[in-house]
Design an enzyme around this catalytic site. Structure first.
Site, PDB file in Angstrom:
ATOM      1  N   ASP A  83       0.822  -1.213   0.000  1.00  0.00           N
ATOM      2  CA  ASP A  83       0.000   0.000   0.000  1.00  0.00           C
ATOM      3  C   ASP A  83       0.856   1.265   0.000  1.00  0.00           C
ATOM      4  OD1 ASP A  83      -2.519   1.331   0.233  1.00  0.00           O
ATOM      5  OD2 ASP A  83      -2.183   1.572   2.386  1.00  0.00           O
ATOM      6  N   GLY A 210      -8.630   5.817   3.844  1.00  0.00           N
ATOM      7  CA  GLY A 210      -9.063   6.620   4.978  1.00  0.00           C
ATOM      8  C   GLY A 210     -10.402   6.201   5.542  1.00  0.00           C
TER       9      GLY A 210
END
Length: 281
Positions: A83, A210
């Site tokens: 990531d 998020g």
């Protein structure tokens, strides 16, 4: 259960109209907790290692190897994703390791670069990564934006997103629709209309970053609107750290880390199982 791939997990999510729950790994306890939570829920998930986590451990191979072993012994299909990789050397290493080391996918993050350079860097990495058998994710950010697609107020433009996907050849696109990294409370308001418009404008699955700051009900709506991969990191750390603090506050003389890491790991497993039910569809 054999180690799964990101492509297989995302394809299955697209087919059922759900999303792949994707959880960030910092320590071995994180990885163990995520796999246990996935098995509790009976849902396939991704173990994600960020560039920051790799740097924290001084390299990616040891923790990747641990994730691979945990994934192969899980009852649920588990894939491994890298990531927010920005460093060229780490991107090259990830592509070289590829599926042979258990990797299923890589997020190439050039979102803080000007648009043209983001396209060039992402297209190069996507071409090499896909040739190696990896599913490639990227992020379209604000031009020159310090925090890329997740700077406050930034929103992904659907026409620009479509052009970016066509120009880079990526397999998945992280979009800015109102969430932000490192939120410790679920107060984010997503632009669900924009999610739907983006889903109809691009030819690849959409990714929400998020997500720890997004209320459960809104996460469900985002998945219904077209999000197909949901990243969660901070929320796991919040419950993990809270449990460690609680145990140590109750027993200040405690020195055996297993005594406080085990209950913290259990809390993360519970949260993972819960979020699998919210996200998977």
């Amino acid at each position: 259960m054999t180690l799964s791939t990101t492509r297989a997990l995302v394809d299955a999510a697209v087919a059922r109209g759900g999303a792949v729950p994707s959880f960030n790994v910092i320590s071995l306890e994180h990885a163990e907790a995520i796999v246990a939570g996935a098995d509790l829920a009976g849902v396939g998930v991704l173990l994600q290692l960020s560039e920051n986590a790799v740097k924290y451990h001084g390299g990616m191979r040891p923790l990747l190897a641990a994730c691979r072993e945990l994934a192969t012994s899980a009852r649920s299909p588990i894939g491994i994703h890298l990531d927010h990789f920005e460093a060229a050397s780490l991107i090259d290493e990830a592509i070289a390791l590829g599926p042979g080391f258990g990797l299923g996918s890589l997020m190439v993050d050039a979102s803080t670069e000007p648009y043209e350079r983001n396209v060039a860097l992402t297209a190069s990495a996507a071409s090499r990564g896909r040739a190696a058998g990896l599913w490639i994710e990227a992020e379209l950010g604000k031009v020159g934006g310090k925090d890329g697609a997740h700077a406050p107020g930034v929103r992904t433009d659907p026409s620009e997103a479509a052009a970016f996907v066509d120009a880079t050849g990526v397999d998945g696109l992280a979009v800015a629709v109102g969430s932000s990294h490192a939120m410790t409370e679920q107060t984010a308001a997503l632009d669900l209309g924009l999610v739907g418009l983006l889903a109809s404008s691009v030819t690849v699955p959409l990714v929400l970053h998020g997500s720890s700051g997004v209320p459960d009900a809104v996460l469900r709506e985002a998945v219904a609107a077209g999000i197909r991969k949901v990243n969660v990191g901070t929320g796991l750390n919040v419950v993990f750290t809270a449990e460690v603090r609680a145990v140590l506050d109750a027993a200040p003389a405690l020195t055996d880390p297993r005594r406080y890491l085990a209950p913290a790991r259990d809390r993360v497993s519970e949260l993972v199982a819960h979020l699998c039910g919210v996200i998977a569809g």
